[in-house]
Design an enzyme around this catalytic site. Structure first.
Site, PDB file in Angstrom:
ATOM      1  N   HIS A  37       0.810  -1.225   0.000  1.00 36.26           N
ATOM      2  CA  HIS A  37       0.000   0.000   0.000  1.00 36.26           C
ATOM      3  C   HIS A  37       0.851   1.287   0.000  1.00 36.26           C
ATOM      4  O   HIS A  37       0.808   2.063  -0.943  1.00 36.26           O
ATOM      5  CB  HIS A  37      -0.893   0.051   1.245  1.00 36.26           C
ATOM      6  CG  HIS A  37      -1.738  -1.155   1.462  1.00 36.26           C
ATOM      7  ND1 HIS A  37      -2.868  -1.446   0.724  1.00 36.26           N
ATOM      8  CD2 HIS A  37      -1.619  -2.163   2.372  1.00 36.26           C
ATOM      9  CE1 HIS A  37      -3.414  -2.562   1.166  1.00 36.26           C
ATOM     10  NE2 HIS A  37      -2.687  -3.026   2.156  1.00 36.26           N
TER      11      HIS A  37
HETATM   12  O1  RIB Z   1      -5.113  -0.269   4.799  1.00 35.38           O
HETATM   13  C1  RIB Z   1      -3.735  -0.219   4.562  1.00 35.38           C
HETATM   14  C2  RIB Z   1      -3.095   0.861   5.377  1.00 35.38           C
HETATM   15  O2  RIB Z   1      -3.295   0.583   6.755  1.00 35.38           O
HETATM   16  C3  RIB Z   1      -1.564   0.927   5.188  1.00 35.38           C
HETATM   17  O3  RIB Z   1      -1.133   2.238   5.367  1.00 35.38           O
HETATM   18  C4  RIB Z   1      -1.063   0.056   6.296  1.00 35.38           C
HETATM   19  O4  RIB Z   1       0.261   0.418   6.717  1.00 35.38           O
HETATM   20  C5  RIB Z   1      -2.030   0.396   7.391  1.00 35.38           C
HETATM   21  O5  RIB Z   1      -1.621   1.619   7.985  1.00 35.38           O
END
Ligand code: RIB
Ligand code: CA
Length: 313
Positions: free
Chosen positions: A243
């Site tokens: 992500h």
């Molecule tokens: O949903 C994914 C996000 O939530 C990413 O930033 C992961 O590190 C968590 O913070």
């Protein structure tokens, strides 16, 4: 080289945050003016320590790390140890950090930097719940027009949620903060699950990072091998979504991404859909287009960029 792009990374490390931070530190186009930690994947005392561990792993102990909000604006903190492990950075064995945490509160650092530096020269890169960013906007509303851009990881629409059927974790943890940021008028680029779920690690991609043959390469491969197992089981995919590095990759190579300007409104009332980002992708409302929402990524190009930059650390 033209002027470096100055960024503040706001983060809740988290293995994917760690990879995003190292991507930034390995990219000469960027100047990391500071790293601000927020409670999210794990509590603040761990996210700020993890941020310092990552800076030292990257060989950058001079980077200034600040601790921010210990909990969301209104709701109780929800964490994600089931994904990231108890420390938030399970996978590699990383030594306790020796670099000091800055005394200044993260929100004060964000406000001071935006008020003192030339207007329009600082980009905020939130990778976790938006609590610190919202608090800075409340503490000093004058910072809003001075922020060049907010490039954030959060939200989801076609992909649904990952912490509830409706909501993505960063927005779900602090929906009220997300609402403040989305209504701030600051130019926003949003990396929702719709795009990050296409940035999937794989054995081949992780092996390419391990093949760098460096401490960073090995530690990153171990982080990914730990981090990806949760989503592999959940989604039945080969690999997990990387992500947060999508935020940094956008700054370096925006053409890796495709999306469109939309209205994004967040649910802050219904418990059923709390934290849901309602993205008006088809423009069926007259609500203002407050975010450039990314939906597509050249994932091979993304991993090639990531691997090359990690190789510089
Ligand atoms: O949903 C994914 C996000 O939530 C990413 O930033 C992961 O590190 C968590 O913070
Ligand atoms: Ca994160």
């Amino acid at each position: 080289m033209s002027q470096k792009r100055r960024i503040i990374i706001d983060t809740d490390p988290g293995q994917d945050d760690a990879v995003a931070i190292m991507l930034a530190l390995g990219s000469p186009e960027l100047e990391v003016t500071g790293i601000t930690a927020v409670a999210g994947n794990v509590p603040l005392k761990l996210t700020e320590k993890n941020a310092r561990k990552i800076c030292e792993l990257a060989g950058r102990p001079e980077i200034k790390v600040y601790a921010g909000a210990v909990r969301p604006l209104m709701r109780h903190l929800v964490t994600a140890e089931e994904v990231h492990g108890k420390t938030g950075l399970n996978g590699p064995e990383l030594p306790e950090p020796r670099m000091k945490l800055q005394d200044e509160h993260a929100v004060d650092f964000i406000v001071r930097t935006l008020m003192h530096e030339e207007s329009g020269t600082i980009t905020l890169c939130p990778l976790g719940p938006l609590t610190n960013i919202a608090l800075a906007l409340i503490r000093e509303p004058k910072i809003a027009p001075r922020i060049k851009e907010i490039v954030l990881m959060g939200g989801g629409f076609f992909e649904g949620g990952n912490v509830t059927p409706a909501a993505e974790f960063n927005i779900y943890v602090d929906p009220h903060a997300a609402d403040i940021v989305l209504r701030s008028g600051v130019p926003i680029v949003m990396m929702p699950l719709d795009v990050t779920h296409k940035a999937l690690t794989s054995a081949k991609r992780t092996q390419a990072i391990r093949a760098l043959g460096t401490r960073v390469g090995e530690a990153t491969a171990q982080m990914l091998e730990f981090f990806e197992r949760f989503d592999e089981e959940k989604y039945g995919t080969d690999g997990g979504p990387l992500h947060d590095p999508c935020v940094i990759a956008y700054l370096l190579k925006p053409d890796l991404f495709k999306g469109r300007s939309c209205n994004v409104t967040v649910e802050t009332a219904s418990e059923l859909t709390m934290g849901m980002t309602v993205i008006d992708w088809w423009g069926v409302t007259k609500r203002p287009k407050n975010a450039l929402v990314m939906r597509h990524i050249d994932s091979d190009g993304f991993f090639a960029l990531l691997t090359e930059r990690l190789g510089r650390l």
